[in-house]
Design a protein around this motif. Structure first.
Motif, short mmCIF file in Angstrom:
data_model
loop_
_atom_site.label_atom_id
_atom_site.label_comp_id
_atom_site.label_asym_id
_atom_site.label_seq_id
_atom_site.Cartn_x
_atom_site.Cartn_y
_atom_site.Cartn_z
N ALA A 1 34.45 88.79 95.46
CA ALA A 1 33.37 88.11 96.17
C ALA A 1 33.28 88.54 97.62
O ALA A 1 32.21 88.55 98.21
CB ALA A 1 33.54 86.60 96.08
N TRP A 2 34.42 88.92 98.22
CA TRP A 2 34.45 89.36 99.61
C TRP A 2 34.43 90.88 99.73
O TRP A 2 33.75 91.43 100.60
CB TRP A 2 35.70 88.81 100.31
N CYS A 3 35.20 91.56 98.89
CA CYS A 3 35.42 92.99 99.09
C CYS A 3 34.39 93.87 98.36
O CYS A 3 34.15 95.00 98.78
CB CYS A 3 36.83 93.37 98.64
N HIS A 4 33.81 93.35 97.29
CA HIS A 4 32.77 94.07 96.55
C HIS A 4 31.69 93.06 96.14
O HIS A 4 31.48 92.80 94.95
CB HIS A 4 33.34 94.76 95.30
N PRO A 5 31.01 92.47 97.13
CA PRO A 5 30.11 91.35 96.84
C PRO A 5 29.00 91.66 95.85
O PRO A 5 28.61 90.80 95.06
CB PRO A 5 29.54 90.99 98.21
N ARG B 1 46.56 84.47 95.45
CA ARG B 1 45.80 83.62 96.35
C ARG B 1 44.61 83.01 95.61
O ARG B 1 44.03 83.64 94.75
CB ARG B 1 45.27 84.42 97.55
N ARG B 2 44.27 81.79 96.01
CA ARG B 2 43.02 81.22 95.51
C ARG B 2 41.94 81.59 96.51
O ARG B 2 41.74 80.93 97.52
CB ARG B 2 43.11 79.70 95.35
N THR B 3 41.24 82.67 96.22
CA THR B 3 40.21 83.19 97.10
C THR B 3 38.85 82.64 96.67
O THR B 3 38.72 81.93 95.67
CB THR B 3 40.17 84.72 97.05
N LEU C 1 54.69 88.32 102.93
CA LEU C 1 53.43 88.64 103.59
C LEU C 1 52.53 89.46 102.67
O LEU C 1 52.95 90.49 102.13
CB LEU C 1 53.70 89.42 104.88
N ASN C 2 51.29 88.99 102.53
CA ASN C 2 50.23 89.71 101.82
C ASN C 2 49.17 90.07 102.85
O ASN C 2 48.98 89.35 103.84
CB ASN C 2 49.65 88.79 100.73
N THR C 3 48.48 91.18 102.67
CA THR C 3 47.47 91.61 103.63
C THR C 3 46.19 91.99 102.89
O THR C 3 46.21 92.33 101.71
CB THR C 3 47.94 92.82 104.45
N GLY C 4 45.05 91.95 103.61
CA GLY C 4 43.80 92.33 102.97
C GLY C 4 42.62 92.23 103.91
O GLY C 4 42.77 92.16 105.13
N ARG C 5 41.43 92.19 103.33
CA ARG C 5 40.18 92.29 104.09
C ARG C 5 39.53 90.92 104.28
O ARG C 5 39.75 89.99 103.50
CB ARG C 5 39.18 93.18 103.36
N TYR C 6 38.66 90.88 105.29
CA TYR C 6 37.74 89.77 105.45
C TYR C 6 36.37 90.16 104.89
O TYR C 6 36.05 91.35 104.77
CB TYR C 6 37.60 89.38 106.93
N CYS D 1 22.14 88.35 100.73
CA CYS D 1 23.17 89.21 100.16
C CYS D 1 24.03 88.47 99.14
O CYS D 1 24.65 89.10 98.28
CB CYS D 1 24.05 89.79 101.26
N GLY D 2 24.09 87.14 99.22
CA GLY D 2 24.87 86.37 98.26
C GLY D 2 26.35 86.31 98.54
O GLY D 2 27.10 85.69 97.79
N SER D 3 26.82 86.94 99.63
CA SER D 3 28.25 86.96 99.92
C SER D 3 28.82 85.57 100.15
O SER D 3 30.01 85.33 99.93
CB SER D 3 28.52 87.83 101.15
#
Length: 865
Positions: free
Chosen positions: A165-169, A192-194, A569-574, A845-847
Motif C-alpha cells: 500500500a505504501w511502496c507499490h500503491p 509489522r502491521r502496516t 531493528l527493521n528498516t524500510g520506506r515511507y 492516487c488512493g495511497s
C-alpha cells in the motif's frame, strides 16, 4: 507527452504537459497497461520536483568549475593510469536503478568488455538481487514469471514482506480492484502491521527471519493434503534426492507455528486457503529480499508454486515486485557484478559470445565485487578508482560510516549525478552533471518485464548531459572510439536488442531481437512492449534439460537477543518519500506525510525505557547510532523497532538509518540484511525544543537535533538540544525587522523576522517547559498577502482560531486526520468511498485509502466505547 514515472518498479505511464519554463502538469496515462491512468502520491507530484534547486549544472574538478573536455580527460586518464599500474580490478563502477537501460548498457559494456573487469555493481543489489539469485536457481534464468494481469485473475493474493500500500500503491489498488470485482482474498505475511494489512482477510505477524519455516510448512501441508501437481512435477521439475524426506520433522503445522510465533489457528487458516485456491499469486518484496537468507526465502516461495503447479498459468505465480524504476533494465543488460550481459553468466561460451559481439579486447571472465564487498575493497586499498552514477551509497549502504571512510580513502572518486550536493558527492574528486527525470530519453523495464519509454520533456539545464553520453565520452577518451560511436539513445537500444538475440536460439527467455532494427522514428514513438510473453506457460525453463529446479532450503537458527542489544531493528520506506529524498524532498506536498524520521516502537518496549510518544530517542546498534522521534505503535511486534531509510546529513542530524544495519549479506546474492539488526533504544535528554519556519533553508544548524523539511513557500526545521539555545540558534534568523518575546520563567523564546515589505520571512519558537504552538498556521504566513499582527505572530496563532486539521492523511487534496474523523462521525460515513465523496480524500492516487479505512474503524470503535 507520454513518459514513464521516475520512482518504483511498477512503471506507471504518465502524460506530462510542460506549462512553464520548469513547470510540468502530471496526469496518469490511461492507455499505459501498467497503471491504466492511476498514479500514487509520488508520481502525482512529480511536477513539484523538476525545478533547478540544488542541481549540478556544470562539471567540477576538486570543487572548481571545469569544462567537459577537461573533466572527461581527467577521468579517462586517471582510470587508464590506475588500470595500467594495478590492473583492471583496481577500478569500479557503482551504478543505479535510476539509470535508463541505455545508460546501464554502455556502462556495463565499458567496464566488462573494454576495461576487462566485472567490478560494476548497482544499488539494485540492495533491493532485489536475492530475487535474481532465487529465480536463477529455480528457472535457470532471471525471469519474473508473472504480469500484473495475473493479479487481475487471481483468487488469492499473498503479500510476503511487502508494504504494498505504501511502496507499490498502484499495484495495491489493482489488488483491491480484483477483490471488489472477483472476490480475491488477500493474506499479508509481515512482522509489522502496516497499512497494507487494513483490508487484508488475514495478517500473519510472523517472527522476523522465519519465512523459510513458514513456506516449508506450507509445502509440507500441501503435500499431506494431496494438492501437489504430481504430473507437472514429473514432467517439468527436477527434484533433488531426499528433497521430500527432508521436508519432514519440524515442518508440521504446530512446529511451524511455534517457530514463526503465529497462532496455530491463523496458520491453519492460511494453509487451508492456499491449498484450496489454485489461482494464487504470491507477491514478495524487500521483507524477503533484504535478508542474509534472502535467496533461500525466495526459493522457499518458488518451491511451493512449482510443487503445486501454480506457475505459467493465469492468476498463478511467485511475483517479485522490484523497488526501482529500472532495476529490471539493469538486470537485462548485466548491470550486476554477478552477471555478464543480456541474461548471460560468465560461462566460457558466454564470455566468448559477448567478446565476439562487442569486438572487445578483454571481456571479464568472472563475477566482480558486489556492493558491500566493493566498498570493503575500496577501504582496504584494493580498488583505487571509483565512479558512482546516480546513487548515494554514503547513505544507502549498510554500516554507512565504513562506506564513508572508504570513499574518503579512495584515491580517485568520480560522481555523476543531477544533484550538486549529496552525502556521496562530498567525497568526489570530479563531479559530472547528469540530466534528471524530465530531461532523460531512453527506456526502462518494470516489474512485469514491460519496456516503456522515458522521454525528455524539456532541454537539459546548464551543461548537464545524459549518463550514456558521459560514459561514451570517457570510453572514447580511453581509446575505444569506434566501439562507443553512439549518436543517440536509439543506437544503444538497437545494439542491446541485437545482443539479446545474438546466438540465443531460445536458450534464454530474454530476447528483444524484434527491436534489433528499430528506426529512430519508431524508437521515438515506441509504445510499451513486453518481452517473454507468458514465459513458462509451456512448462519449459531456461535450464539445460528445460526443467525447473526445486531447491532444498532449511530454516536457519535465528540469532538470540543479547542483553546489550535486546531489540531487533527493521528498516524500510515511507509512503511519500523515495530513497534519500534528493527528488521527493523538493516537494512540499510529499513532505507532509512524515515530517521527521520516526522510530516505531511497541508501547510496552517504550514503557520499559520510560519513552513517551514524541520523545527524542537514540537508536544504537554495534555499527553506529542515530536520533529519531519515537512513535508508539501497536503495529510493531514487541521487541522490534522500525526506522525509515530516507534521511541524510543534508536534511537532519538524526534519522541516519544507514549507520545502523550490519554489513552482513546473503551468501548467494550478496544482498545486505537490512531487516534484522540487533539494537537498543534509550530516551535522549534535552533541555529545550523548538522549531524554525523560514523562506530560505538554513545551511548550518548547530542544535543537538534538527530536521529540515520542505513546506509551502519555505522550510520547517524541528529543533532540540541542551545548553543555551540563543548561542546555538541565533544564526538562523536572517536580517530584517525582528519582533521578539522572552519568557525567562519557562525558558521560552519567540522571534519573528519581517522583510522590507513587512512580510514574514522567518519565525523561531523555543521552549524549555511550555507548549509550542502548532506549525500549520505559521507556515501559511510565509505566503500570506497580509502580514498578521505582532501579537498573532508571537502567539503562533490567529486572533480568530482556525480548525485543527491534524496530521495530513491525503496529500493529494491536503486533508488532515481530524477533518476526516470529524466527517466520519458527523456524517456517519462507513466506507472509504463515502469519505471520498465527502472530502475528496483518497479519490486521486488512493495511497491514503488504507489510512482512511483504519480511521473509519477507530472512529466506530470509539463511538461504541
Amino acid at each position: 507527452m507520454k513518459t514513464t514515472c521516475a520512482y518504483c518498479g511498477v512503471g506507471c505511464g504518465i502524460k506530462a504537459t510542460v506549462t512553464g519554463e520548469r513547470e510540468v502538469a502530471i496526469a496518469g496515462d490511461t492507455e499505459h497497461p501498467a497503471n491504466r491512468g492511476k498514479l500514487c502520491s509520488k508520481g502525482t507530484h512529480l511536477g513539484e520536483t523538476v525545478g533547478l534547486e540544488g542541481r549540478l549544472l556544470y562539471p567540477e574538478i576538486t570543487g572548481r568549475r571545469a569544462s567537459w573536455d577537461k573533466a572527461i580527460r581527467q577521468v579517462a586518464r586517471t582510470f587508464a593510469e590506475t588500470i595500467e599500474r594495478h590492473g583492471p580490478d583496481s577500478v569500479a563502477f557503482y551504478v543505479s536503478g535510476q539509470l535508463l537501460t541505455e545508460d546501464y548498457y554502455v556502462a556495463n559494456k565499458l567496464m566488462k568488455g573494454f576495461i576487462g573487469s566485472a567490478n560494476i555493481d548497482t544499488n539494485s543489489r540492495l533491493c532485489m538481487s536475492s530475487a535474481v539469485a532465487g529465480y536463477t536457481r529455480a528457472f535457470g534464468e532471471d525471469v519474473v514469471p508473472a504480469t500484473y494481469e495475473d493479479i487481475d485473475e487471481a483468487d488469492l493474493v499473498v503479500l510476503v514482506g511487502s508494504n504494498t500500500a505504501w511502496c507499490h500503491p498502484v499495484v495495491y489498488q489493482r489488488i483491491m480492484a480484483a477483490r471488489l470485482l472477483r472476490g480475491t482474498q488477500v493474506v499479508v505475511i509481515d512482522p509489522r502491521r502496516t497499512e497494507t494489512c487494513e483490508e487484508a482477510d488475514l495478517h500473519l505477524q510472523l517472527r522476523p527471519g522465519t519465512d523459510v519455516a513458514l513456506m516449508n510448512g506450507l509445502l509440507a501441508y500441501c503435500r499431506d493434503a494431496g494438492v501437489l501437481d504430481e504430473a507437472f512435477l514429473a514432467e517439468h521439475v527436477a527434484t533433488p534426492d531426499s528433497f521430500w524426506s527432508a521436508l519432514g520433522e519440524g515442518n508440521d503445522l504446530w512446529s511451524t507455528a511455534r517457530t514463526c510465533d503465529i497462532a496455530p489457528v491463523d496458520l491453519k487458516r492460511f494453509f487451508e486457503l492456499f491449498a484450496a485456491t489454485p489461482r494464487t499469486v504470491t507477491l514478495f518484496s524487500q521483507g524477503i529480499n533484504q535478508s542474509i537468507r534472502g535467496t533461500d526465502q525466495v526459493n522457499a516461495i518458488v518451491n511451493v508454486h512449482l510443487a503445486t503447479g501454480r506457475i505459467g498459468k493465469p492468476g498463478a505465480a511467485p511475483f517479485s515486485i522490484t523497488g526501482q524504476p529500472n532495476a529490471m533494465g539493469g538486470r537485462e543488460v548485466g548491470g550486476l557484478a554477478s552477471t555478464l550481459a543480456a541474461h548471460r553468466d560468465f560461462a566460457p561460451e558466454n564470455v566468448a559470445e559477448v567478446k565476439r559481439f562487442w569486438a572487445a579486447p578483454r571481456v571479464a571472465d568472472k563475477p566482480g565485487l558486489k556492493a558491500v564487498d566493493l566498498f570493503r575493497s575500496i577501504r582496504e586499498g584494493r580498488v583505487k578508482a571509483l565512479w558512482v552514477m546516480a546513487t548515494n551509497p554514503a547513505v544507502s549502504l549498510p554500516d554507512a560510516a565504513q562506506v564513508r571512510e572508504a570513499l574518503a580513502l579512495c584515491p580517485f572518486v568520480v560522481v555523476s549525478d543531477c544533484m550538486a550536493d549529496t552525502d556521496t558527492s562530498r567525497f568526489a574528486d570530479v563531479k559530472l552533471p547528469a540530466v534528471g527525470w524530465g530531461e532523460k530519453d531512453g527506456t526502462v523495464t518494470n516489474s512485469e518485464r514491460l519496456i516503456s519509454r522515458q522521454r525528455a520533456l524539456m532541454a537539459a539545464p546548464g551543461e548537464a548531459r545524459p549518463d550514456w553520453w558521459i560514459v561514451t565520452q570517457v570510453a572514447r577518451a580511453m581509446g575505444w572510439r569506434d566501439a562507443f560511436g553512439y549518436e543517440n539513445a536509439a543506437d544503444i537500444y538497437r545494439e542491446h536488442a541485437r545482443l539479446s538475440a545474438y546466438r540465443n536460439e531460445g536458450r534464454r527467455k530474454f530476447d528483444i531481437g524484434f527491436h534489433a532494427a528499430i528506426t529512430n522514428r519508431e524508437y521515438e514513438a515506441m509504445e510499451p512492449v513486453s518481452w517473454g510473453g507468458a514465459p513458462f506457460s509451456e512448462g519449459r525453463f531456461s535450464t539445460p534439460d528445460g526443467k525447473a529446479r526445486l531447491v532444498a532450503v532449511e530454516q536457519r537458527v535465528l540469532d538470540e537477543r543479547l542483553p546489550k542489544w535486546p531489540l531487533t531493528l527493521n528498516t524500510g520506506r515511507y509512503r511519500d518519500q523515495w530513497h534519500t529524498m534528493t527528488r521527493t524532498g523538493l516537494s512540499p506536498r510529499l513532505s507532509q506525510h512524515r515530517r521527521e524520521p520516526l522510530v516505531e516502537i511497541h508501547f510496552r518496549d517504550a514503557e520499559e525505557q520510560g519513552i513517551g510518544d514524541g520523545d527524542l530517542v537514540r537508536v544504537a546498534t554495534p555499527q553506529g547510532e542515530s536520533v529519531f522521534r519515537a512513535a508508539l505503535s501497536e503495529g510493531q511486534r514487541q521487541g522490534e523497532i522500525f526506522t525509515p531509510i530516507h534521511w541524510t546529513d543534508r536534511q537532519s542530524s538524526g534519522g541516519r538509518t544507514g549507520l545502523l544495519p550490519r554489513p552482513l549479506v546473503d551468501p548467494h546474492s550478496g544482498q545486505p540484511g537490512f531487516k534484522s539488526t540487533p539494537a537498543r533504544i534509550e530516551k535522549l535528554a534535552v533541555e529545550w525544543r523548538g522549531f524554525l519556519i523560514a523562506r530560505e533553508v538554513p545551511e548550518q544548524v548547530r542544535a543537538d537535533y534538527f530536521t529540515k523539511v520542505r513546506v509551502g513557500q519555505g522550510w520547517l526545521v524541528e529543533l532540540a538540544g541542551s545548553g543555551d539555545p540563543d548561542a546555538q540558534l541565533g544564526n538562523l534568523l536572517a536580517g530584517g525587522q525582528r519582533i521578539e518575546s522572552l519568557d525567562r520563567a519557562r525558558g521560552g523564546w519567540r522571534a519573528a523576522v519581517l522583510d522590507k515589505g513587512g512580510r514574514l520571512s522567518a519565525a523561531l519558537f523555543v521552549s524549555r517547559a511550555g507548549r509550542l504552538p502548532d506549525r500549520e498556521w505559521l507556515i501559511t504566513q510565509l505566503s500570506a498577502h497580509e502580514t498578521p499582527s505582532s501579537v498573532e505572530l508571537l502567539a503562533g496563532r490567529p486572533a480568530i482560531p482556525q480548525p485543527d486539521r491534524g496530521p495530513i492523511v491525503c496529500v493529494c487534496f491536503d486533508v488532515g486526520m481530524k477533518t476526516i474523523v470529524q466527517a466520519i462521525a458527523s456524517q456517519s460515513l462507513v466506507s472509504v468511498e463515502a469519505v471520498g465523496k465527502a472530502l475528496s480524500a483518497g479519490t486521486n492516487c488512493g495511497s491514503c485509502k488504507p489510512a482512511i479505512q483504519r480511521l473509519i474503524g477507530e472512529t466506530k470503535e470509539a463511538a461504541h466505547a
